[in-house]
Design a protein around this motif. Structure first.
Motif, PDB file in Angstrom:
ATOM      1  N   TYR A  61       5.137  16.725  19.203  1.00 25.24           N
ATOM      2  CA  TYR A  61       4.425  15.893  20.170  1.00 25.24           C
ATOM      3  C   TYR A  61       3.718  16.755  21.210  1.00 25.24           C
ATOM      4  O   TYR A  61       2.546  16.563  21.505  1.00 25.24           O
ATOM      5  CB  TYR A  61       5.398  14.928  20.854  1.00 25.24           C
ATOM      6  N   ASN A  64       0.785  18.572  19.623  1.00 25.91           N
ATOM      7  CA  ASN A  64      -0.339  17.655  19.431  1.00 25.91           C
ATOM      8  C   ASN A  64      -1.004  17.298  20.753  1.00 25.91           C
ATOM      9  O   ASN A  64      -2.230  17.174  20.824  1.00 25.91           O
ATOM     10  CB  ASN A  64       0.132  16.382  18.722  1.00 25.91           C
ATOM     11  N   LEU A  65      -0.212  17.151  21.793  1.00 23.89           N
ATOM     12  CA  LEU A  65      -0.768  16.844  23.108  1.00 23.89           C
ATOM     13  C   LEU A  65      -1.639  17.998  23.600  1.00 23.89           C
ATOM     14  O   LEU A  65      -2.754  17.777  24.095  1.00 23.89           O
ATOM     15  CB  LEU A  65       0.367  16.559  24.095  1.00 23.89           C
ATOM     16  N   ALA A  67      -3.147  20.208  21.760  1.00 26.49           N
ATOM     17  CA  ALA A  67      -4.342  20.246  20.909  1.00 26.49           C
ATOM     18  C   ALA A  67      -5.343  19.172  21.342  1.00 26.49           C
ATOM     19  O   ALA A  67      -6.553  19.428  21.393  1.00 26.49           O
ATOM     20  CB  ALA A  67      -3.957  20.053  19.447  1.00 26.49           C
ATOM     21  N   GLU A  68      -4.851  17.996  21.665  1.00 30.21           N
ATOM     22  CA  GLU A  68      -5.738  16.917  22.103  1.00 30.21           C
ATOM     23  C   GLU A  68      -6.422  17.264  23.423  1.00 30.21           C
ATOM     24  O   GLU A  68      -7.622  17.027  23.585  1.00 30.21           O
ATOM     25  CB  GLU A  68      -4.937  15.624  22.263  1.00 30.21           C
ATOM     26  N   ILE A  69      -5.664  17.854  24.337  1.00 29.46           N
ATOM     27  CA  ILE A  69      -6.252  18.273  25.621  1.00 29.46           C
ATOM     28  C   ILE A  69      -7.320  19.335  25.387  1.00 29.46           C
ATOM     29  O   ILE A  69      -8.406  19.288  25.983  1.00 29.46           O
ATOM     30  CB  ILE A  69      -5.146  18.781  26.579  1.00 29.46           C
ATOM     31  N   GLU A  70      -7.043  20.278  24.503  1.00 29.32           N
ATOM     32  CA  GLU A  70      -8.016  21.328  24.208  1.00 29.32           C
ATOM     33  C   GLU A  70      -9.283  20.743  23.579  1.00 29.32           C
ATOM     34  O   GLU A  70     -10.399  21.147  23.923  1.00 29.32           O
ATOM     35  CB  GLU A  70      -7.398  22.365  23.274  1.00 29.32           C
ATOM     36  N   VAL A  71      -9.118  19.786  22.687  1.00 35.76           N
ATOM     37  CA  VAL A  71     -10.288  19.148  22.065  1.00 35.76           C
ATOM     38  C   VAL A  71     -11.113  18.428  23.126  1.00 35.76           C
ATOM     39  O   VAL A  71     -12.342  18.523  23.148  1.00 35.76           O
ATOM     40  CB  VAL A  71      -9.843  18.174  20.946  1.00 35.76           C
ATOM     41  N   ARG A  72     -10.445  17.719  24.036  1.00 37.61           N
ATOM     42  CA  ARG A  72     -11.162  17.022  25.109  1.00 37.61           C
ATOM     43  C   ARG A  72     -11.915  18.006  25.994  1.00 37.61           C
ATOM     44  O   ARG A  72     -13.060  17.757  26.377  1.00 37.61           O
ATOM     45  CB  ARG A  72     -10.198  16.202  25.952  1.00 37.61           C
ATOM     46  N   ASN A  75     -14.919  19.201  24.148  1.00 42.15           N
ATOM     47  CA  ASN A  75     -15.935  18.150  24.114  1.00 42.15           C
ATOM     48  C   ASN A  75     -16.665  18.041  25.447  1.00 42.15           C
ATOM     49  O   ASN A  75     -17.888  17.867  25.486  1.00 42.15           O
ATOM     50  CB  ASN A  75     -15.310  16.799  23.746  1.00 42.15           C
TER      51      ASN A  75
END
Length: 107
Positions: A61, A64-65, A67-72, A75
């Motif tokens: 978790y 993944n969190l 990774a999601e922050i890095e993707v945001r 972006n």
């Protein structure tokens, strides 16, 4: 052979059969004892596996969190770069229009 009732019957029969042989009742009794001895070990093992699974799920978790922050963040950076690029293109277009008007005014 004397017939006795209940669990004592198995003991009585096994004694008559001889020292090397076991009756079905005594085998069942041994199996039950083995199950009772194994139960706490199995439960402890299952609890440890649940703990490991819980830790693995928490780690996944968090990973993944991140990774999601890095993707945001990437972006947002791309959006910023695209916006800057559009602004620069508008500036270049305005310079081109100004030059075209200057050339047209000279003729």
């Amino acid at each position: 052979m004397a017939v006795m009732g209940g669990a004592a019957e198995g003991v009585h029969v096994s004694l008559e059969l001889g020292a090397g042989e076991f009756s079905a009742a005594s085998l069942a009794s041994c199996q039950e004892m083995a199950r009772r001895l194994q139960a706490p070990v199995i439960m402890t093992s299952q609890n440890r596996q649940e703990d490991k699974d819980r830790l693995r799920a928490e780690h996944d978790y968090r990973l993944n969190l991140r990774a999601e922050i890095e993707v945001r963040q990437r972006n947002e950076k791309m959006d910023h770069l695209i916006m800057h690029q559009w602004q620069r293109l508008l500036e270049i277009q305005q310079l081109q229009l100004d030059r075209m008007q200057a050339v047209a005014a000279q003729k």
